[in-house]
Design an enzyme around this catalytic site. Structure first.
Site, PDB file in Angstrom:
ATOM      1  N   ASP A  11       0.880  -1.174   0.000  1.00 35.44           N
ATOM      2  CA  ASP A  11       0.000   0.000   0.000  1.00 35.44           C
ATOM      3  C   ASP A  11       0.911   1.215   0.000  1.00 35.44           C
ATOM      4  OD1 ASP A  11      -2.132   1.784   0.313  1.00 35.44           O
ATOM      5  OD2 ASP A  11      -2.458   1.313   2.435  1.00 35.44           O
ATOM      6  N   ARG A  17     -14.046  -4.824  -5.007  1.00 34.90           N
ATOM      7  CA  ARG A  17     -14.599  -3.907  -4.002  1.00 34.90           C
ATOM      8  C   ARG A  17     -16.110  -3.812  -4.167  1.00 34.90           C
ATOM      9  NH1 ARG A  17     -11.705  -0.214  -1.268  1.00 34.90           N
ATOM     10  NH2 ARG A  17     -13.750  -0.022  -0.276  1.00 34.90           N
TER      11      ARG A  17
HETATM   12  N1   CP Z   1      -8.689   1.214  -1.875  1.00 35.22           N
HETATM   13  C1   CP Z   1      -9.498   2.252  -1.595  1.00 35.22           C
HETATM   14  O1   CP Z   1     -10.164   2.308  -0.556  1.00 35.22           O
HETATM   15  O2   CP Z   1      -9.534   3.181  -2.586  1.00 35.22           O
HETATM   16  P1   CP Z   1     -10.222   4.618  -2.499  1.00 35.22           P
HETATM   17  O3   CP Z   1      -9.470   5.411  -1.483  1.00 35.22           O
HETATM   18  O4   CP Z   1     -10.103   5.180  -3.887  1.00 35.22           O
HETATM   19  O5   CP Z   1     -11.650   4.436  -2.085  1.00 35.22           O
HETATM   20  N1  NVA Z   2      -3.631   3.338   3.780  1.00 34.35           N
HETATM   21  C1  NVA Z   2      -4.296   4.156   2.803  1.00 34.35           C
HETATM   22  C2  NVA Z   2      -5.364   3.386   2.115  1.00 34.35           C
HETATM   23  C3  NVA Z   2      -6.051   4.087   1.005  1.00 34.35           C
HETATM   24  C4  NVA Z   2      -7.161   3.293   0.401  1.00 34.35           C
HETATM   25  C5  NVA Z   2      -4.871   5.386   3.478  1.00 34.35           C
HETATM   26  O1  NVA Z   2      -5.382   5.276   4.603  1.00 34.35           O
HETATM   27  O2  NVA Z   2      -4.808   6.458   2.894  1.00 34.35           O
END
Ligand code: CP
Ligand code: NVA
Length: 300
Positions: free
Chosen positions: A217, A285
Protein backbone atom coordinates in the site's frame (compact mmCIF):
# COMPACT_ATOMS: atom_id res chain seq x y z
CA UNK A 1 -33.11 -6.22 17.90
CA UNK A 2 -30.08 -3.95 17.82
CA UNK A 3 -28.31 -3.11 14.59
CA UNK A 4 -25.33 -5.17 13.34
CA UNK A 5 -22.42 -2.89 12.54
CA UNK A 6 -19.29 -3.62 10.47
CA UNK A 7 -16.45 -1.53 11.90
CA UNK A 8 -13.56 -3.97 11.59
CA UNK A 9 -12.73 -7.57 10.73
CA UNK A 10 -11.48 -8.34 14.26
CA UNK A 11 -14.96 -8.30 15.77
CA UNK A 12 -16.33 -10.90 13.32
CA UNK A 13 -16.33 -14.60 14.10
CA UNK A 14 -14.88 -16.86 11.41
CA UNK A 15 -18.46 -17.92 10.53
CA UNK A 16 -19.60 -14.30 10.19
CA UNK A 17 -16.62 -13.50 7.97
CA UNK A 18 -17.41 -16.51 5.77
CA UNK A 19 -21.07 -15.49 5.62
CA UNK A 20 -20.14 -12.01 4.33
CA UNK A 21 -17.83 -13.57 1.73
CA UNK A 22 -20.58 -16.00 0.65
CA UNK A 23 -23.15 -13.21 0.38
CA UNK A 24 -20.67 -11.16 -1.64
CA UNK A 25 -20.59 -13.73 -4.45
CA UNK A 26 -24.23 -14.87 -4.16
CA UNK A 27 -26.25 -13.65 -7.19
CA UNK A 28 -29.47 -14.09 -5.16
CA UNK A 29 -28.48 -11.07 -3.05
CA UNK A 30 -29.03 -8.82 -6.06
CA UNK A 31 -32.24 -10.64 -6.94
CA UNK A 32 -33.67 -10.16 -3.42
CA UNK A 33 -33.06 -6.38 -3.40
CA UNK A 34 -32.73 -6.03 0.39
CA UNK A 35 -32.43 -2.23 0.09
CA UNK A 36 -35.55 -1.75 -2.07
CA UNK A 37 -36.72 1.86 -1.67
CA UNK A 38 -34.26 2.46 1.18
CA UNK A 39 -31.51 5.02 1.63
CA UNK A 40 -27.85 4.56 2.51
CA UNK A 41 -25.77 7.50 3.77
CA UNK A 42 -22.18 7.56 2.48
CA UNK A 43 -20.14 10.10 4.45
CA UNK A 44 -16.54 10.83 3.41
CA UNK A 45 -14.07 12.81 5.54
CA UNK A 46 -11.31 11.78 3.07
CA UNK A 47 -11.10 11.40 -0.73
CA UNK A 48 -12.10 8.16 -2.46
CA UNK A 49 -12.48 6.55 -5.85
CA UNK A 50 -13.04 2.79 -5.33
CA UNK A 51 -14.93 2.99 -2.05
CA UNK A 52 -17.36 5.67 -3.13
CA UNK A 53 -18.13 4.15 -6.52
CA UNK A 54 -18.33 0.54 -5.34
CA UNK A 55 -20.57 1.43 -2.40
CA UNK A 56 -22.85 3.64 -4.50
CA UNK A 57 -23.24 0.92 -7.14
CA UNK A 58 -23.69 -1.81 -4.53
CA UNK A 59 -26.53 0.18 -2.95
CA UNK A 60 -28.13 0.57 -6.38
CA UNK A 61 -27.68 -3.16 -7.14
CA UNK A 62 -29.52 -4.01 -3.90
CA UNK A 63 -32.40 -1.69 -4.82
CA UNK A 64 -31.51 1.29 -2.65
CA UNK A 65 -30.57 4.94 -3.03
CA UNK A 66 -27.10 6.17 -1.97
CA UNK A 67 -26.68 9.70 -0.61
CA UNK A 68 -23.05 10.89 -0.77
CA UNK A 69 -21.95 13.65 1.60
CA UNK A 70 -18.53 15.18 2.18
CA UNK A 71 -17.34 15.37 5.77
CA UNK A 72 -16.93 19.17 5.60
CA UNK A 73 -20.62 19.52 4.87
CA UNK A 74 -21.62 17.42 7.87
CA UNK A 75 -18.98 18.92 10.18
CA UNK A 76 -18.53 16.10 12.71
CA UNK A 77 -18.07 17.76 16.13
CA UNK A 78 -17.87 21.22 14.58
CA UNK A 79 -21.28 21.83 12.99
CA UNK A 80 -22.88 19.22 15.27
CA UNK A 81 -21.86 16.20 17.28
CA UNK A 82 -21.16 12.80 15.72
CA UNK A 83 -23.99 11.40 17.85
CA UNK A 84 -26.53 13.97 16.62
CA UNK A 85 -25.56 13.28 13.00
CA UNK A 86 -25.94 9.52 13.44
CA UNK A 87 -29.27 9.66 15.30
CA UNK A 88 -30.82 11.99 12.75
CA UNK A 89 -29.50 10.12 9.70
CA UNK A 90 -30.70 6.78 11.10
CA UNK A 91 -34.22 8.14 10.62
CA UNK A 92 -33.66 8.66 6.88
CA UNK A 93 -31.44 5.72 5.99
CA UNK A 94 -31.24 1.94 6.47
CA UNK A 95 -27.41 1.95 6.67
CA UNK A 96 -24.89 4.66 7.60
CA UNK A 97 -21.43 4.25 6.08
CA UNK A 98 -18.50 6.55 6.86
CA UNK A 99 -14.84 7.09 5.90
CA UNK A 100 -13.24 8.89 8.82
CA UNK A 101 -9.91 10.07 10.20
CA UNK A 102 -10.45 8.68 13.69
CA UNK A 103 -11.85 5.18 14.25
CA UNK A 104 -13.59 6.55 17.35
CA UNK A 105 -16.00 8.42 15.06
CA UNK A 106 -17.47 5.22 13.56
CA UNK A 107 -17.57 3.70 17.06
CA UNK A 108 -19.49 6.72 18.37
CA UNK A 109 -21.89 6.49 15.42
CA UNK A 110 -22.45 2.78 16.10
CA UNK A 111 -23.07 3.45 19.81
CA UNK A 112 -26.14 5.57 19.09
CA UNK A 113 -27.37 4.47 15.65
CA UNK A 114 -30.53 2.37 15.36
CA UNK A 115 -29.37 1.21 11.89
CA UNK A 116 -26.12 -0.54 10.88
CA UNK A 117 -22.92 1.50 10.60
CA UNK A 118 -20.22 0.41 8.11
CA UNK A 119 -16.61 1.62 8.33
CA UNK A 120 -15.44 2.70 4.85
CA UNK A 121 -11.83 3.27 6.17
CA UNK A 122 -10.53 4.74 9.40
CA UNK A 123 -7.04 5.21 10.80
CA UNK A 124 -7.39 1.70 12.32
CA UNK A 125 -9.08 -0.44 9.70
CA UNK A 126 -10.42 -0.90 6.19
CA UNK A 127 -12.71 -3.94 6.41
CA UNK A 128 -14.31 -3.56 2.96
CA UNK A 129 -10.83 -3.67 1.41
CA UNK A 130 -9.87 -6.81 3.35
CA UNK A 131 -13.04 -8.56 2.16
CA UNK A 132 -12.22 -7.74 -1.47
CA UNK A 133 -8.63 -8.88 -0.93
CA UNK A 134 -9.76 -12.26 0.44
CA UNK A 135 -12.23 -12.80 -2.42
CA UNK A 136 -9.48 -12.00 -4.95
CA UNK A 137 -6.90 -14.27 -3.31
CA UNK A 138 -9.28 -17.22 -2.97
CA UNK A 139 -10.32 -16.81 -6.61
CA UNK A 140 -6.74 -16.73 -7.93
CA UNK A 141 -4.61 -18.60 -5.38
CA UNK A 142 -6.83 -21.02 -3.44
CA UNK A 143 -8.15 -21.20 0.14
CA UNK A 144 -6.60 -18.67 2.54
CA UNK A 145 -5.79 -21.48 4.99
CA UNK A 146 -3.27 -22.79 2.43
CA UNK A 147 -1.63 -19.40 1.71
CA UNK A 148 1.16 -17.18 2.96
CA UNK A 149 0.41 -13.51 2.34
CA UNK A 150 3.37 -11.15 2.73
CA UNK A 151 2.90 -7.44 3.32
CA UNK A 152 5.70 -4.94 2.69
CA UNK A 153 5.65 -1.35 3.93
CA UNK A 154 3.63 0.37 6.63
CA UNK A 155 1.57 -1.56 9.18
CA UNK A 156 -1.42 0.68 8.48
CA UNK A 157 -5.21 0.37 8.35
CA UNK A 158 -5.18 -1.88 5.26
CA UNK A 159 -2.35 -4.06 6.63
CA UNK A 160 -4.14 -4.55 9.95
CA UNK A 161 -7.49 -5.51 8.41
CA UNK A 162 -5.78 -7.85 5.94
CA UNK A 163 -3.89 -9.59 8.76
CA UNK A 164 -7.08 -9.96 10.78
CA UNK A 165 -8.92 -11.52 7.83
CA UNK A 166 -6.05 -13.85 6.85
CA UNK A 167 -5.64 -15.06 10.44
CA UNK A 168 -9.40 -15.49 10.99
CA UNK A 169 -9.41 -17.81 7.98
CA UNK A 170 -6.40 -19.81 9.20
CA UNK A 171 -3.80 -18.38 6.82
CA UNK A 172 -0.29 -16.99 7.35
CA UNK A 173 0.50 -13.28 7.23
CA UNK A 174 4.16 -12.21 7.10
CA UNK A 175 4.93 -8.52 7.52
CA UNK A 176 8.09 -6.82 6.28
CA UNK A 177 8.08 -3.34 7.86
CA UNK A 178 10.73 -0.95 9.19
CA UNK A 179 11.04 -0.61 12.97
CA UNK A 180 8.54 1.90 14.33
CA UNK A 181 6.04 1.03 11.60
CA UNK A 182 5.70 -2.69 12.34
CA UNK A 183 3.15 -4.84 14.18
CA UNK A 184 4.69 -5.24 17.67
CA UNK A 185 4.76 -8.52 19.60
CA UNK A 186 1.43 -7.80 21.28
CA UNK A 187 -0.17 -7.08 17.90
CA UNK A 188 1.25 -10.28 16.36
CA UNK A 189 -0.16 -12.23 19.34
CA UNK A 190 -3.54 -10.56 18.83
CA UNK A 191 -3.56 -11.59 15.16
CA UNK A 192 -2.47 -15.15 15.96
CA UNK A 193 -5.22 -15.43 18.59
CA UNK A 194 -7.68 -15.41 15.65
CA UNK A 195 -6.34 -18.77 14.50
CA UNK A 196 -3.71 -18.08 11.85
CA UNK A 197 0.01 -17.38 11.83
CA UNK A 198 1.53 -13.88 11.92
CA UNK A 199 5.15 -12.84 11.94
CA UNK A 200 7.32 -9.82 11.23
CA UNK A 201 10.79 -9.24 9.84
CA UNK A 202 12.57 -5.97 9.16
CA UNK A 203 14.18 -7.72 6.17
CA UNK A 204 11.87 -7.43 3.14
CA UNK A 205 13.42 -10.41 1.35
CA UNK A 206 13.01 -12.64 4.41
CA UNK A 207 9.40 -11.42 4.79
CA UNK A 208 8.41 -12.48 1.27
CA UNK A 209 10.11 -15.91 1.34
CA UNK A 210 7.41 -18.52 0.77
CA UNK A 211 4.76 -15.89 -0.16
CA UNK A 212 1.93 -16.87 -2.49
CA UNK A 213 0.84 -13.22 -2.53
CA UNK A 214 2.89 -10.05 -2.00
CA UNK A 215 0.74 -7.11 -0.93
CA UNK A 216 1.57 -3.45 -0.37
CA UNK A 217 0.00 0.00 0.00
CA UNK A 218 1.08 3.62 -0.11
CA UNK A 219 3.81 4.69 2.32
CA UNK A 220 1.87 7.91 2.95
CA UNK A 221 -1.72 7.35 4.02
CA UNK A 222 -4.35 10.06 3.81
CA UNK A 223 -3.69 12.52 6.62
CA UNK A 224 0.09 11.79 6.73
CA UNK A 225 1.06 14.14 3.88
CA UNK A 226 3.24 16.30 6.17
CA UNK A 227 5.46 13.25 6.83
CA UNK A 228 5.84 12.41 3.12
CA UNK A 229 9.56 13.05 2.60
CA UNK A 230 10.61 11.29 5.83
CA UNK A 231 8.41 8.32 5.02
CA UNK A 232 9.86 7.98 1.51
CA UNK A 233 13.28 7.57 3.11
CA UNK A 234 12.15 5.19 5.86
CA UNK A 235 10.24 2.87 3.51
CA UNK A 236 12.63 3.05 0.52
CA UNK A 237 14.04 -0.44 1.13
CA UNK A 238 10.55 -1.95 1.22
CA UNK A 239 9.61 -1.29 -2.41
CA UNK A 240 8.05 -4.27 -4.20
CA UNK A 241 10.24 -4.81 -7.27
CA UNK A 242 11.40 -7.72 -9.43
CA UNK A 243 14.03 -8.75 -6.87
CA UNK A 244 11.38 -8.94 -4.12
CA UNK A 245 8.94 -10.86 -6.33
CA UNK A 246 11.64 -13.36 -7.30
CA UNK A 247 12.25 -14.12 -3.58
CA UNK A 248 8.58 -15.16 -3.18
CA UNK A 249 6.98 -18.39 -4.51
CA UNK A 250 7.66 -18.86 -8.25
CA UNK A 251 3.99 -18.19 -9.13
CA UNK A 252 3.43 -15.45 -6.52
CA UNK A 253 0.84 -12.77 -7.25
CA UNK A 254 1.07 -9.04 -6.50
CA UNK A 255 -1.74 -7.05 -4.87
CA UNK A 256 -2.28 -3.39 -3.92
CA UNK A 257 -5.43 -1.73 -2.56
CA UNK A 258 -4.73 1.40 -4.69
CA UNK A 259 -4.28 4.29 -5.22
CA UNK A 260 -0.72 3.24 -6.17
CA UNK A 261 2.47 5.22 -6.67
CA UNK A 262 4.68 3.60 -9.31
CA UNK A 263 8.33 4.08 -8.42
CA UNK A 264 7.59 4.35 -4.69
CA UNK A 265 6.00 1.34 -2.92
CA UNK A 266 5.98 -0.69 -6.18
CA UNK A 267 7.76 -0.52 -9.50
CA UNK A 268 5.74 -0.10 -12.70
CA UNK A 269 7.26 -3.42 -13.87
CA UNK A 270 5.57 -5.31 -11.04
CA UNK A 271 2.37 -3.25 -10.80
CA UNK A 272 1.61 -3.61 -14.51
CA UNK A 273 2.87 -7.19 -14.86
CA UNK A 274 0.93 -10.39 -15.54
CA UNK A 275 1.25 -11.43 -11.87
CA UNK A 276 -0.52 -8.28 -10.70
CA UNK A 277 -4.13 -8.76 -9.51
CA UNK A 278 -4.75 -5.09 -8.76
CA UNK A 279 -7.58 -4.50 -11.24
CA UNK A 280 -9.44 -7.69 -10.29
CA UNK A 281 -8.91 -6.74 -6.63
CA UNK A 282 -10.29 -3.23 -7.22
CA UNK A 283 -13.30 -4.65 -9.05
CA UNK A 284 -13.98 -6.99 -6.13
CA UNK A 285 -14.60 -3.91 -4.00
CA UNK A 286 -18.05 -3.92 -5.62
CA UNK A 287 -18.46 -7.64 -4.84
CA UNK A 288 -17.53 -7.14 -1.19
CA UNK A 289 -19.60 -3.96 -0.83
CA UNK A 290 -22.72 -5.95 -1.81
CA UNK A 291 -21.85 -8.69 0.68
CA UNK A 292 -21.19 -6.24 3.51
CA UNK A 293 -24.46 -4.39 2.95
CA UNK A 294 -26.45 -7.62 2.63
CA UNK A 295 -24.88 -9.01 5.82
CA UNK A 296 -25.55 -6.02 8.08
CA UNK A 297 -29.14 -5.93 6.82
CA UNK A 298 -29.67 -9.67 7.32
CA UNK A 299 -28.30 -9.46 10.90
CA UNK A 300 -30.22 -6.33 11.95
N1 CP B 1 -8.69 1.21 -1.87
C1 CP B 1 -9.50 2.25 -1.60
O1 CP B 1 -10.16 2.31 -0.56
O2 CP B 1 -9.53 3.18 -2.59
P1 CP B 1 -10.22 4.62 -2.50
O3 CP B 1 -9.47 5.41 -1.48
O4 CP B 1 -10.10 5.18 -3.89
O5 CP B 1 -11.65 4.44 -2.09
N1 NVA C 1 -3.63 3.34 3.78
C1 NVA C 1 -4.30 4.16 2.80
C2 NVA C 1 -5.36 3.39 2.12
C3 NVA C 1 -6.05 4.09 1.01
C4 NVA C 1 -7.16 3.29 0.40
C5 NVA C 1 -4.87 5.39 3.48
O1 NVA C 1 -5.38 5.28 4.60
O2 NVA C 1 -4.81 6.46 2.89
Amino acid sequence: MSAQHLLDIASLSQEELRRILDLSVDPLVIHKKPLQDKGVALIFEKPSNRTRHSMEMAVVALGGHPVYTRGEEIGFDTRESVEDVARIMAGYHSVLAARVFSHSVVERMANVSSVPVINMLSDMSHPLQALADIITMEEHCGPISSLQVSWLGDYNNVARSLGEAVCKLGGHIAYGCPMGYEPNAHELDRLQSFGGKAHHSTDPIEAVKGAHVVHTDTWISMGQEAEASGRRQIFGAYQVNDQVMSAAQPDAKFMHCMPAHRGEEVTAEVFDSSVSLVIEQGHHRLTSARGALAWVLEKS
